[in-house]
Design a protein around this motif. Structure first.
Motif, PDB file in Angstrom:
ATOM      1  N   ILE A 135      -0.979 157.239 -31.931  1.00  0.00           N
ATOM      2  CA  ILE A 135      -1.436 158.590 -31.618  1.00  0.00           C
ATOM      3  C   ILE A 135      -0.304 159.335 -30.923  1.00  0.00           C
ATOM      4  O   ILE A 135       0.137 158.950 -29.832  1.00  0.00           O
ATOM      5  N   ILE A 136       0.164 160.398 -31.548  1.00  0.00           N
ATOM      6  CA  ILE A 136       1.192 161.257 -30.966  1.00  0.00           C
ATOM      7  C   ILE A 136       0.492 162.517 -30.461  1.00  0.00           C
ATOM      8  O   ILE A 136       0.107 163.380 -31.232  1.00  0.00           O
ATOM      9  N   GLY A 137       0.288 162.579 -29.159  1.00  0.00           N
ATOM     10  CA  GLY A 137      -0.491 163.664 -28.572  1.00  0.00           C
ATOM     11  C   GLY A 137      -1.869 163.150 -28.223  1.00  0.00           C
ATOM     12  O   GLY A 137      -2.790 163.209 -29.040  1.00  0.00           O
ATOM     13  N   ALA A 166      -1.351 165.141 -32.930  1.00  0.00           N
ATOM     14  CA  ALA A 166      -2.252 166.169 -32.408  1.00  0.00           C
ATOM     15  C   ALA A 166      -1.587 166.834 -31.213  1.00  0.00           C
ATOM     16  O   ALA A 166      -1.962 166.618 -30.066  1.00  0.00           O
ATOM     17  N   VAL A 167      -0.566 167.632 -31.510  1.00  0.00           N
ATOM     18  CA  VAL A 167       0.179 168.338 -30.476  1.00  0.00           C
ATOM     19  C   VAL A 167       0.099 169.833 -30.765  1.00  0.00           C
ATOM     20  O   VAL A 167      -0.261 170.236 -31.873  1.00  0.00           O
ATOM     21  N   PRO A 168       0.412 170.690 -29.786  1.00  0.00           N
ATOM     22  CA  PRO A 168       0.518 172.123 -30.109  1.00  0.00           C
ATOM     23  C   PRO A 168       1.511 172.319 -31.250  1.00  0.00           C
ATOM     24  O   PRO A 168       2.571 171.686 -31.283  1.00  0.00           O
ATOM     25  N   TYR A 169       1.179 173.220 -32.184  1.00  0.00           N
ATOM     26  CA  TYR A 169       1.988 173.309 -33.394  1.00  0.00           C
ATOM     27  C   TYR A 169       3.444 173.629 -33.084  1.00  0.00           C
ATOM     28  O   TYR A 169       4.358 173.182 -33.791  1.00  0.00           O
ATOM     29  N   GLY A 170       3.679 174.370 -32.035  1.00  0.00           N
ATOM     30  CA  GLY A 170       5.038 174.706 -31.668  1.00  0.00           C
ATOM     31  C   GLY A 170       5.891 173.505 -31.324  1.00  0.00           C
ATOM     32  O   GLY A 170       7.126 173.579 -31.357  1.00  0.00           O
ATOM     33  N   ALA A 171       5.248 172.381 -30.993  1.00  0.00           N
ATOM     34  CA  ALA A 171       5.976 171.150 -30.664  1.00  0.00           C
ATOM     35  C   ALA A 171       6.240 170.286 -31.888  1.00  0.00           C
ATOM     36  O   ALA A 171       6.978 169.297 -31.792  1.00  0.00           O
ATOM     37  N   LEU A 172       5.679 170.640 -33.046  1.00  0.00           N
ATOM     38  CA  LEU A 172       5.815 169.786 -34.221  1.00  0.00           C
ATOM     39  C   LEU A 172       7.267 169.640 -34.686  1.00  0.00           C
ATOM     40  O   LEU A 172       7.666 168.523 -35.059  1.00  0.00           O
ATOM     41  N   PRO A 173       8.084 170.682 -34.654  1.00  0.00           N
ATOM     42  CA  PRO A 173       9.493 170.466 -35.031  1.00  0.00           C
ATOM     43  C   PRO A 173      10.192 169.442 -34.151  1.00  0.00           C
ATOM     44  O   PRO A 173      11.003 168.647 -34.646  1.00  0.00           O
ATOM     45  N   ALA A 201      -3.083 166.970 -37.385  1.00  0.00           N
ATOM     46  CA  ALA A 201      -4.252 167.687 -36.884  1.00  0.00           C
ATOM     47  C   ALA A 201      -3.863 168.928 -36.094  1.00  0.00           C
ATOM     48  O   ALA A 201      -4.685 169.487 -35.367  1.00  0.00           O
ATOM     49  N   CYS A 202      -2.626 169.377 -36.220  1.00  0.00           N
ATOM     50  CA  CYS A 202      -2.101 170.479 -35.408  1.00  0.00           C
ATOM     51  C   CYS A 202      -2.479 171.830 -36.022  1.00  0.00           C
ATOM     52  O   CYS A 202      -2.296 172.033 -37.220  1.00  0.00           O
ATOM     53  N   ASN A 203      -2.967 172.729 -35.192  1.00  0.00           N
ATOM     54  CA  ASN A 203      -3.300 174.080 -35.636  1.00  0.00           C
ATOM     55  C   ASN A 203      -2.289 175.078 -35.099  1.00  0.00           C
ATOM     56  O   ASN A 203      -1.868 174.988 -33.934  1.00  0.00           O
ATOM     57  N   ALA A 204      -1.902 176.020 -35.933  1.00  0.00           N
ATOM     58  CA  ALA A 204      -0.939 177.044 -35.541  1.00  0.00           C
ATOM     59  C   ALA A 204      -1.653 178.206 -34.867  1.00  0.00           C
ATOM     60  O   ALA A 204      -2.530 178.838 -35.466  1.00  0.00           O
ATOM     61  N   VAL A 205      -1.275 178.472 -33.630  1.00  0.00           N
ATOM     62  CA  VAL A 205      -1.819 179.589 -32.854  1.00  0.00           C
ATOM     63  C   VAL A 205      -0.629 180.439 -32.424  1.00  0.00           C
ATOM     64  O   VAL A 205       0.162 180.018 -31.579  1.00  0.00           O
ATOM     65  N   VAL A 206      -0.494 181.612 -32.996  1.00  0.00           N
ATOM     66  CA  VAL A 206       0.713 182.407 -32.783  1.00  0.00           C
ATOM     67  C   VAL A 206       0.914 182.732 -31.310  1.00  0.00           C
ATOM     68  O   VAL A 206       2.039 182.680 -30.798  1.00  0.00           O
ATOM     69  N   ALA A 207      -0.171 183.056 -30.591  1.00  0.00           N
ATOM     70  CA  ALA A 207      -0.045 183.397 -29.177  1.00  0.00           C
ATOM     71  C   ALA A 207       0.531 182.257 -28.361  1.00  0.00           C
ATOM     72  O   ALA A 207       1.189 182.480 -27.345  1.00  0.00           O
TER      73      ALA A 207
END
Length: 244
Positions: A41-43, A101-108, A126-132
């Motif tokens: 599990i990553i996140g 399952a991390v904030p999408y901004g951390a996926l890179p 399972a990461c969702n992109a939330v622009v804010a």
């Protein structure tokens, strides 16, 4: 699913700064042996902690990870004897399959730091992109299509979009429910990876619905018609316009 009577399970929000949800024991799952494939599990926040706990209780050896694994002690205790904690690199090496399952901004960063260990492995994204929250990375994922964007951030991994449509509390309450199970939509370009992901979804107490390749993942991305649907597989197929 009713509230837990075990005091350790009631201390649900004490670890990881209140980030993780510790769920009550599902029907009979704790008695199953650790004889299934290992999962990293990553996140290990609310979502990763919940899904990882369900898989550990279904018999999968699970390694929850954090940059501060000592903070995951209560999560590991609640998940049972099949679970332990470690660093993200340890989880990536440990799992035959991984849940990210991390904030999408951390996926890179996940791709850069763990890419070699993830190569060739089934990775449930399972990461969702939330622009804010995720800024330009999140915006680019929405424009590119989130499934294809995730695959680009995790090159070489056999990416399957999964477990992104329902919150941790809903997953905890609905896993292994009586009657028809709740559906979890999946998308991926690798048939064998989809099959492996579907098996994990079933072990966690849900019914997998394969939507199609990663290009179709936006159909159940945040805000799309397939998102947030705690429904059965036939109902989800109808919502998404899938045959069968």
């Amino acid at each position: 699913m009713t509230e837990a009577a075990d005091p350790i399970l009631r201390r649900a929000l004490l670890l990881a700064g209140g980030a993780a949800l510790i769920l009550p024991a599902p029907r009979g799952a704790m008695a199953q042996p650790a004889s299934r494939s290992p999962v990293g599990i990553i996140g290990s926040g609310r979502l990763g902690g919940t899904v990882g706990t369900l898989l550990a209780r279904a018999g999968h050896p699970v390694l929850f990870s954090s940059r501060h694994p000592e903070r995951l002690k209560e999560l590991v205790e609640a998940a049972g004897p099949n679970a332990r904690a470690g660093l993200p690199a340890e989880a990536a090496a440990f799992g035959e399959a991984l849940l990210v399952a991390v904030p999408y901004g951390a996926l890179p960063d996940v791709g850069k730091e763990l890419g070699a260990a993830l190569r060739g492995k089934v990775v449930l994204d399972a990461c969702n992109a939330v622009v804010a929250r995720d800024g330009a990375v999140g915006q680019a994922a929405i424009e590119r299509g989130i499934g294809l964007a995730s695959a680009e951030h995790l090159p070489g991994a056999r990416v399957v979009r999964a477990f992104n449509t329902l919150g941790s509390r809903v997953l905890a309450e609905q896993a292994h429910r009586a009657g028809a199970p709740v559906a979890i939509p999946l998308a991926g370009d690798d048939a064998a990876a989809l099959e492996a992901a579907a098996a994990l979804v079933r072990d966690a107490g849900f019914d997998p619905v394969i939507v199609g390749p990663l290009a179709r993942a936006p159909e159940f991305a945040m805000g799309a018609r397939g998102y947030g649907q705690a429904v059965t597989a036939p109902e989800l197929r109808q919502i998404l316009g899938l045959s069968g």
